[in-house]
Design a protein around this motif. Structure first.
Motif, PDB file in Angstrom:
ATOM      1  N   MET A   1       0.742  -1.089   0.034  1.00  0.00           N
ATOM      2  CA  MET A   1       0.092  -0.062  -0.098  1.00  0.00           C
ATOM      3  C   MET A   1       1.010   1.096  -0.008  1.00  0.00           C
ATOM      4  N   SER A   2       0.515   2.076  -0.855  1.00  0.00           N
ATOM      5  CA  SER A   2       1.363   3.595  -1.091  1.00  0.00           C
ATOM      6  C   SER A   2       1.134   4.403   0.102  1.00  0.00           C
ATOM      7  N   LYS A   3       1.782   5.316   0.291  1.00  0.00           N
ATOM      8  CA  LYS A   3       1.674   6.230   1.492  1.00  0.00           C
ATOM      9  C   LYS A   3       0.731   6.968   1.261  1.00  0.00           C
ATOM     10  N   ALA A   4       0.284   7.205  -0.052  1.00  0.00           N
ATOM     11  CA  ALA A   4      -1.363   8.096  -0.519  1.00  0.00           C
ATOM     12  C   ALA A   4      -2.324   7.140   0.036  1.00  0.00           C
ATOM     13  N   ASP A   5      -2.261   6.020  -0.397  1.00  0.00           N
ATOM     14  CA  ASP A   5      -3.382   4.769   0.190  1.00  0.00           C
ATOM     15  C   ASP A   5      -3.574   4.795   1.703  1.00  0.00           C
ATOM     16  N   VAL A   6      -2.463   4.956   2.253  1.00  0.00           N
ATOM     17  CA  VAL A   6      -2.264   4.876   3.820  1.00  0.00           C
ATOM     18  C   VAL A   6      -3.083   6.168   4.321  1.00  0.00           C
ATOM     19  N   PHE A   7      -2.693   7.250   3.642  1.00  0.00           N
ATOM     20  CA  PHE A   7      -3.182   8.679   4.225  1.00  0.00           C
ATOM     21  C   PHE A   7      -4.565   8.658   4.058  1.00  0.00           C
ATOM     22  N   ARG A   8      -5.276   8.141   2.874  1.00  0.00           N
ATOM     23  CA  ARG A   8      -6.642   8.080   2.423  1.00  0.00           C
ATOM     24  C   ARG A   8      -7.510   7.438   3.480  1.00  0.00           C
ATOM     25  N   ALA A   9      -6.705   6.197   3.624  1.00  0.00           N
ATOM     26  CA  ALA A   9      -7.589   5.302   4.588  1.00  0.00           C
ATOM     27  C   ALA A   9      -7.757   5.800   5.837  1.00  0.00           C
ATOM     28  N   LEU A  10      -6.846   6.656   6.311  1.00  0.00           N
ATOM     29  CA  LEU A  10      -6.890   7.384   7.636  1.00  0.00           C
ATOM     30  C   LEU A  10      -8.148   8.227   7.870  1.00  0.00           C
ATOM     31  N   HIS A  11      -8.679   8.510   6.830  1.00  0.00           N
ATOM     32  CA  HIS A  11      -9.816   9.391   6.784  1.00  0.00           C
ATOM     33  C   HIS A  11     -11.149   8.707   6.871  1.00  0.00           C
ATOM     34  N   HIS A  12     -10.996   7.249   6.666  1.00  0.00           N
ATOM     35  CA  HIS A  12     -12.511   6.780   6.766  1.00  0.00           C
ATOM     36  C   HIS A  12     -12.719   5.835   7.807  1.00  0.00           C
ATOM     37  N   HIS A  13     -13.964   5.571   7.980  1.00  0.00           N
ATOM     38  CA  HIS A  13     -14.561   4.664   8.881  1.00  0.00           C
ATOM     39  C   HIS A  13     -13.923   5.178  10.507  1.00  0.00           C
ATOM     40  N   ARG A  14     -13.921   6.271  10.524  1.00  0.00           N
ATOM     41  CA  ARG A  14     -13.666   6.998  11.911  1.00  0.00           C
ATOM     42  C   ARG A  14     -15.041   7.180  12.832  1.00  0.00           C
ATOM     43  N   ALA A  15     -14.831   6.938  14.107  1.00  0.00           N
ATOM     44  CA  ALA A  15     -16.208   6.897  15.090  1.00  0.00           C
ATOM     45  C   ALA A  15     -16.170   8.407  15.211  1.00  0.00           C
ATOM     46  N   PRO A  16     -17.388   8.813  15.533  1.00  0.00           N
ATOM     47  CA  PRO A  16     -17.570  10.175  16.080  1.00  0.00           C
ATOM     48  C   PRO A  16     -16.909  10.285  17.259  1.00  0.00           C
ATOM     49  N   GLY A  17     -16.081  11.441  17.491  1.00  0.00           N
ATOM     50  CA  GLY A  17     -15.314  11.824  18.486  1.00  0.00           C
ATOM     51  C   GLY A  17     -14.049  11.405  18.102  1.00  0.00           C
ATOM     52  N   ASP A  18     -13.628  10.576  17.411  1.00  0.00           N
ATOM     53  CA  ASP A  18     -12.230  10.157  17.238  1.00  0.00           C
ATOM     54  C   ASP A  18     -11.864  10.802  15.623  1.00  0.00           C
ATOM     55  N   PRO A  19     -11.676  11.835  15.396  1.00  0.00           N
ATOM     56  CA  PRO A  19     -11.275  12.605  14.063  1.00  0.00           C
ATOM     57  C   PRO A  19      -9.619  12.056  13.950  1.00  0.00           C
ATOM     58  N   LEU A  20      -9.179  12.278  12.720  1.00  0.00           N
ATOM     59  CA  LEU A  20      -7.948  12.315  12.315  1.00  0.00           C
ATOM     60  C   LEU A  20      -7.352  13.561  12.676  1.00  0.00           C
ATOM     61  N   VAL A  21      -6.110  13.630  13.610  1.00  0.00           N
ATOM     62  CA  VAL A  21      -5.602  14.732  14.138  1.00  0.00           C
ATOM     63  C   VAL A  21      -4.345  14.665  13.192  1.00  0.00           C
ATOM     64  N   LEU A  22      -4.095  15.771  12.625  1.00  0.00           N
ATOM     65  CA  LEU A  22      -2.987  15.932  11.647  1.00  0.00           C
ATOM     66  C   LEU A  22      -2.244  17.358  12.138  1.00  0.00           C
ATOM     67  N   PRO A  23      -1.136  17.308  12.854  1.00  0.00           N
ATOM     68  CA  PRO A  23      -0.289  18.392  13.319  1.00  0.00           C
ATOM     69  C   PRO A  23       0.165  19.115  12.218  1.00  0.00           C
TER      70      PRO A  23
END
Length: 239
Positions: free
Chosen positions: A1-23
């Protein structure tokens, strides 16, 4: 899996109250700090990078911005998305090529210029060209500037977001949206939503996630907070 695929996957299937935090790193040193703290990905802020390079926000030459992003990417192993403002007038194919050359896995793209909102359909057509050139190699975060430009009606943001998602945007970013309208935006927007948090002020990332945010970024907030801390240190060094 490419880094772009990994990054995209981080945005999906997230529970409410558990957003992806990107400093938002502004240089290689800050990027290493955030990566060592365990964040799975990073997203550069144009204003923070501009301050690091000695420019006002929006005044960084494209070559310097891409070089800064390249240094940040080179310093860490986690995926890095780049804020490239309005694209610097670069044609979509070349813009995509330059982002890939510096190792970015995604980009922020604004829909206003000089403080004025762009025609949303024209901008959507441009985003579609970026999407076509990028394929699945870049995660496109389409910034919606209505709130930042004084248009308070959430429906205006929702309408623009719909056009941008249809054009292929992976995520939309209604910058400046008041926290209280996030549930309305969540109900009206398909796909991930990026929301800004202010360090030490307002709702926490978890609270923003509960209101509908998929991912949290901080704009130049972290760089500015670090600068304030450095000023305090500097003041203490004076005899």
């Amino acid at each position: 899996m490419s880094k772009a695929d990994v990054f995209r996957a981080l945005h999906h299937h997230r529970a409410p109250g558990d957003p992806l935090v990107l400093p938002g790193p502004w240089d290689a040193a800050s990027a290493r700090v955030f990566a060592e703290a365990g964040f799975p990905a990073l997203a550069t802020p144009s204003a923070g990078v501009a301050a690091c390079l000695g420019y006002e926000d929006g005044q960084v030459p494209a070559d310097e911005m891409f070089a800064a992003v390249a240094r940040i990417v080179r310093a860490v192993d986690v995926p890095v998305s780049a804020d490239v403002e309005g694209g610097y007038g670069i044609a979509p194919k070349e813009l995509v090529e330059r982002l890939l050359e510096v190792g970015a896995v995604g980009c922020n793209l604004e829909d206003s210029e000089g403080g004025v909102l762009k025609d949303p359909r024209v901008h959507a057509d441009w985003l579609a060209q970026v999407r076509e050139a990028a394929g699945d190699r870049l995660f496109v975060n389409a910034r919606v500037d209505t709130f930042a430009r004084g248009v308070a009606d959430p429906e205006a943001a929702i309408e623009r977001a719909a056009l941008y998602v249809a054009a292929g945007a992976d995520c939309v970013y209604p910058i400046g949206a008041p926290p209280e309208v996030l549930p309305l935006l969540r109900a009206g927007i398909q796909g991930p939503i990026n929301v800004v948090a202010v360090p030490g002020q307002g709702p926490s990332p978890a609270e923003l996630g509960a209101r509908g945010a998929t991912r949290i970024t901080f704009g130049p907030g972290l760089q500015r907070r670090a600068t304030r801390a450095l000023r305090e240190i500097a003041a203490g060094l004076r005899p």
